[in-house]
Enzyme design. Structure first.
Site, PDB file in Angstrom:
ATOM      1  CG  HIS A  84       1.033   4.591   3.604  1.00 18.46           C
ATOM      2  ND1 HIS A  84       1.739   5.221   2.598  1.00 18.46           N
ATOM      3  CD2 HIS A  84       0.655   3.390   3.098  1.00 18.46           C
ATOM      4  CE1 HIS A  84       1.784   4.430   1.537  1.00 18.46           C
ATOM      5  NE2 HIS A  84       1.134   3.318   1.811  1.00 18.46           N
TER       6      HIS A  84
ATOM      7  CG  ASP B  63      -1.867   0.669   1.882  1.00 12.60           C
ATOM      8  OD1 ASP B  63      -1.107   1.085   0.999  1.00 12.60           O
ATOM      9  OD2 ASP B  63      -1.480   0.292   3.001  1.00 12.60           O
TER      10      ASP B  63
ATOM     11  CG  PHE C 250      -1.955  -9.606   0.344  1.00 10.77           C
ATOM     12  CD1 PHE C 250      -3.110  -9.887   1.058  1.00 10.77           C
ATOM     13  CD2 PHE C 250      -1.965  -9.770  -1.038  1.00 10.77           C
ATOM     14  CE1 PHE C 250      -4.249 -10.334   0.410  1.00 10.77           C
ATOM     15  CE2 PHE C 250      -3.101 -10.225  -1.694  1.00 10.77           C
ATOM     16  CZ  PHE C 250      -4.250 -10.507  -0.969  1.00 10.77           C
TER      17      PHE C 250
ATOM     18  N   GLY D  87       3.477  -8.071   4.868  1.00 10.05           N
ATOM     19  CA  GLY D  87       4.240  -9.246   5.272  1.00 10.05           C
ATOM     20  C   GLY D  87       4.904 -10.017   4.143  1.00 10.05           C
TER      21      GLY D  87
ATOM     22  CG  ASP E  74       4.411   1.031   1.283  1.00  8.87           C
ATOM     23  OD1 ASP E  74       4.491   0.306   2.295  1.00  8.87           O
ATOM     24  OD2 ASP E  74       3.344   1.241   0.677  1.00  8.87           O
TER      25      ASP E  74
ATOM     26  N   GLY F  19       4.595  -0.538   9.182  1.00  5.53           N
ATOM     27  CA  GLY F  19       3.374  -1.317   9.318  1.00  5.53           C
ATOM     28  C   GLY F  19       3.400  -2.257  10.502  1.00  5.53           C
TER      29      GLY F  19
ATOM     30  CB  SER G 102       6.965  -6.546  10.272  1.00  6.91           C
ATOM     31  OG  SER G 102       7.356  -5.599   9.278  1.00  6.91           O
TER      32      SER G 102
END
Length: 233
Positions: A34, A36, A145, A147, A177, A199, A201
C-alpha cells in the site's frame, strides 16, 4: 478455523533505514504493498510518490496499490500509469466530473481502478460508477497521518459494501485502511473486509525486527479474532 484475508503493508509507515531488509522479508508473505501518495493539499502531509513505486519494483514483484490523497487526481493517475502501478485508487471526494475518464484511463492501461471513501463520505458518492471499480477502500481514520483515532462507525460501510456486492453481483474488493492493530483486529474481522492495510501500530512498530514484528502481528490477529491466519500465499 481459518479465514482468508489479504494483507497490504503501508510502506509509508515502514522504517526507511531498513527499507531493503523489510521489503525482502515481506515479499513472499503479503498480497500487495500500500503506497500513500499525498500532495500537501488534499491532506497537509507529503509522503511517497510514483518514484517510490519504481524503487520498490527493483526488489519486489508484489503488486502495488497506490492510495492517492491529492486534489488533482487525473495528474497523479497519469504519473502512476507511467510507472505501471498495479492498482490506482483515487479519492472519491475530488472525482466528480473526472471519475469515468480516470477509470477508463486506468483500465485502458491494463491496471486496476479503485475509489477511496474518507470517514465522512458515504457510499452514495461512488454509486454512479461503482460497477466499474476493482476496489473500494474504506478509511477508518482521518486521512493524512498514521496513528489517528480509530473510527469504529466506518466499519458499517464495509458491511454495506459486502451486502451490495452480493445483491448486485459487483466484483470490487473491499479494503479497510486505518489503525489495524491488536485493539481493533476483532471488530475489523467482524466487518470482514477482503484487504487489511497494516501500518506501524499493527506491524512495523511492534518490535525493532521485521521478522519478530510479523510473528507478533500473526499472534495478535489469531488471538483476537479466533481465526488462523490465511492470506492464500
Amino acid at each position: 478455523m481459518s479465514r482468508k484475508i489479504q494483507l497490504s503493508p503501508s510502506l509509508m509507515t515502514m522504517d526507511l533505514d531498513q527499507f531493503k531488509e523489510q521489503i525482502t522479508f515481506l515479499n513472499d508473505k503479503v498480497n500487495s504493498y500500500h503506497i500513500d501518495i499525498m500532495d500537501g493539499h488534499f491532506v497537509p502531509n507529503i509522503t511517497l510518490s510514483p518514484w517510490f513505486v519504481e524503487q520498490v519494483r527493483k526488489i519486489s514483484d508484489v503488486p502495488m496499490s497506490a492510495h492517492m490523497m491529492v486534489t488533482d487526481a487525473p495528474f497523479w493517475v497519469k504519473q502512476l500509469i507511467d510507472v505501471n502501478c498495479d492498482e490506482i485508487c483515487f479519492p472519491s471526494e475530488v472525482a466528480n466530473g473526472v471519475a469515468f475518464s480516470m477509470i477508463d484511463e486506468i483500465h485502458h492501461a491494463g491496471l486496476k481502478a479503485g475509489a477511496v471513501l474518507n470517514p465522512e463520505t458515504s457510499i452514495d458518492t461512488i454509486m454512479p460508477y461503482i460497477d466499474l471499480l476493482d476496489k473500494v477502500t474504506i478509511m477508518t481514520i482521518d486521512p493524512g497521518f498514521a496513528g489517528q483515532r480509530f473510527l469504529q462507525s466506518c466499519l458499517r460501510k464495509i458491511t454495506q459494501l459486502r451486502e451490495l456486492r452480493e445483491e448486485q453481483g459487483y466484483t470490487y474488493q473491499i479494503e479497510m485502511d486505518g489503525s489495524t492493530n491488536l485493539k481493533h483486529w476483532k471488530m475489523i474481522s467482524d466487518a470482514n473486509p477482503d484487504i487489511y492495510v497494516i501500518g506501524r501500530s499493527g506491524l512495523f512498530g511492534l518490535t525493532d525486527n521485521i521478522e519478530d514484528s510479523w510473528k507478533q502481528m500473526l499472534q495478535e490477529y489469531e488471538s483476537s479474532t479466533g481465526f488462523r491466519f490465511d492470506n492464500g500465499l
